[in-house]
Enzyme design. Structure first.
Site, PDB file in Angstrom:
ATOM      1  N   GLY A   1      39.343  47.402  31.423  1.00 30.84           N
ATOM      2  CA  GLY A   1      39.379  45.923  30.470  1.00 30.84           C
ATOM      3  C   GLY A   1      39.801  45.392  31.173  1.00 30.84           C
ATOM      4  N   SER A   2      40.973  45.347  32.620  1.00 22.22           N
ATOM      5  CA  SER A   2      41.478  44.317  32.855  1.00 22.22           C
ATOM      6  C   SER A   2      41.046  44.602  34.855  1.00 22.22           C
ATOM      7  CB  SER A   2      42.825  44.165  32.639  1.00 22.22           C
ATOM      8  OG  SER A   2      43.913  45.543  33.550  1.00 22.22           O
ATOM      9  N   THR A   3      42.206  43.511  35.801  1.00 23.33           N
ATOM     10  CA  THR A   3      41.919  43.746  36.766  1.00 23.33           C
ATOM     11  C   THR A   3      43.276  42.998  37.698  1.00 23.33           C
ATOM     12  OG1 THR A   3      40.895  43.387  39.120  1.00 23.33           O
ATOM     13  CG2 THR A   3      40.969  41.087  36.709  1.00 23.33           C
ATOM     14  N   GLN A   4      43.787  43.496  38.595  1.00 24.32           N
ATOM     15  CA  GLN A   4      45.004  42.642  38.653  1.00 24.32           C
ATOM     16  C   GLN A   4      44.473  42.556  40.227  1.00 24.32           C
ATOM     17  OE1 GLN A   4      45.304  46.457  37.084  1.00 24.32           O
ATOM     18  NE2 GLN A   4      45.455  45.069  35.152  1.00 24.32           N
TER      19      GLN A   4
ATOM     20  N   GLU B   1      51.078  46.465  35.267  1.00 23.58           N
ATOM     21  CA  GLU B   1      50.296  47.439  35.631  1.00 23.58           C
ATOM     22  C   GLU B   1      50.508  47.366  37.194  1.00 23.58           C
ATOM     23  OE1 GLU B   1      46.091  48.862  34.762  1.00 23.58           O
ATOM     24  OE2 GLU B   1      46.961  47.541  33.021  1.00 23.58           O
TER      25      GLU B   1
END
Length: 441
Positions: free
Chosen positions: A216-219, A185
């Site tokens: 829900g997530s971090t990149q 992602e």
């Protein structure tokens, strides 16, 4: 020799019949745009057909369809590319449409997720010429919303999507429906941004890093300039791939559970996927003292209230956030010296705090988030305000960025679109998928 009148009459009738057949054949061969048959097809969602123009056919256009199945909604991106000889494709335009809720909302009744997918496929049929349907790749990639579900429930949802795709007229391979790895992602979003900025065309240019904060997530993803970053980083943080005849080495990592909505729940004291007992409440110093309300996350409704007045809200909230994030993210070391774009909730909360214009975006420093958090939290000591979670969200963003290694004076560029194209991972993922298909030929 004199030709009998009867023979002339038959010849004349034959010519008339031949002419009528020619006209009928010619009309049927024309595009259906103005005919009653075309209008009938246009109103039939199972058999939409857009004709292709000679100009478009001669310019070698191709299409790609990417479904982004996120935690809060499902979006379709329909890309139209012009193939360029000995160069990367040129993006002509993008069609974008989104629906809510996300696939994960149907975890207990997976068959209901198909209606939204079918609705979005109608948009694809209305956009792409029917002569290109069979050659247009159709892909769905799910992100954190499905990564957080039990495997069995996630697979049931994906199987429902596969069934819909298999009935569609578009090109769908065995791998066209999947849960996207968090690192992929980040890489795909990095490709999108740098492609739109022109950094991936021709000879390699200086690229920009990418920060994405989902639900829900971090990149975080960037191209290391220091060899020590590559040597000292965990092996699964470094990846190399080819794109447009160039090899790129990236530092990329996705932190599952640290997206804004999942982090908010953790800071409030809840546990992902665990409803409260009857009469139970979550009490938090990040909420106004007299706040009482409910919040729904991942199909679970939580009852919330603020703590008693007296404690400074910002300091108390900051301590909660810092404790929740303790040792959960890694500082790469050189990110402070690179240019970064930030997206998704980084953008949305900057808009909510009045730091950037909602339509045009802008630039923001880490300390801008921090100062906005202090201002909002302090104001909540006397009145709740219209956005009860803004204090918590801004505090979390400012602490997260510093934990990732960015100093307070670090400047980020915030944008929803670059050159009128959505700055999501979808474009980059479409490029990667098309290249994988070409390698299989």
């Amino acid at each position: 020799m004199r030709i009998p009148k009867l023979a002339l009459a038959f010849f004349f009738l034959f010519c008339v019949a031949l002419y009528v057949m020619y006209i009928k054949w010619h009309i049927e061969a024309l595009p259906l745009t103005d005919s009653k048959d075309y209008l009938k097809l246009k109103n039939d969602p199972d058999n939409l057909c857009q004709p292709i123009s000679e100009e478009e056919d001669s310019r070698h256009f191709l299409y790609g369809i990417m479904f982004d199945a996120g935690s809060t909604g499902t979006r379709i991106h329909i890309f139209k590319f012009k193939q360029m000889p000995n160069d990367s494709p040129k993006l002509e335009h993008e069609i974008f449409k989104a629906i809510k809720p996300g696939l994960s909302a149907f975890a207990d009744d997976p068959e209901k997720c198909t209606a939204g997918i079918e609705e979005l496929l109608i948009t694809a049929k209305q956009t792409i010429p029917c002569s290109r349907w069979k050659s247009t790749p159709l892909v769905l990639k799910a992100t954190a919303g499905l990564r957080l579900l039990p495997d069995e429930k996630a697979e049931d949802l994906l199987n429902q999507v596969r069934n819909v795709f298999q009935k569609s007229p578009f090109l769908n391979k065995a791998d066209c429906v999947s849960i996207m790895d968090g690192t992929d992602e980040g890489i795909s979003a990095w490709i999108t941004v740098n492609f739109l900025l022109g950094s991936l065309h021709g000879s390699l240019q200086r690229t920009v890093g990418m920060l994405d904060l989902g639900g829900g997530s971090t990149q975080i993803t960037f191209s290391p300039q220091d060899e020590m970053t590559i040597q000292t980083s965990p092996i699964d943080y470094i990846t190399s791939f080819q794109m447009f005849n160039n090899t790129h080495t990236l530092y990329s990592h996705s932190y599952l559970g640290l997206g804004l909505m999942s982090a908010r729940l953790a800071i409030l004291g809840g546990i992902e996927g665990h409803p409260l007992e009857e009469g139970e409440e979550l009490q938090s110093p990040c909420l106004a003292p007299d706040y009482r309300g409910e919040w729904e996350h991942a199909e679970v409704v939580y009852t919330l209230r603020g703590q008693k007045a007296g404690e400074p809200i910002y300091e108390s909230c900051y301590n909660k956030v810092e404790k929740m994030l303790y040792r959960k993210v890694k500082n790469a070391g050189e990110e402070k010296d690179l240019d970064f774009f930030a997206f998704s909730y980084y953008y949305d909360r900057a808009v909510d705090a009045g730091l950037i214009d909602e339509r045009s975006g802008g630039v923001v420093k880490v300390e801008d988030y921090e100062m906005a958090a202090k201002k909002v939290c302090t104001s909540m000591e006397t009145k709740p305000g219209e956005k009860p979670f803004l204090c918590l969200d801004l505090t979390y963003i400012s602490v997260l960025l510093q934990e990732l290694g960015f100093p307070k004076e670090k400047v980020f560029k915030l944008a929803r679109k670059i050159n009128d194209v959505e700055t999501s991972w979808a474009l980059g993922a479409t490029f990667r998928y098309i290249e994988s298909l070409q390698r299989q030929l």
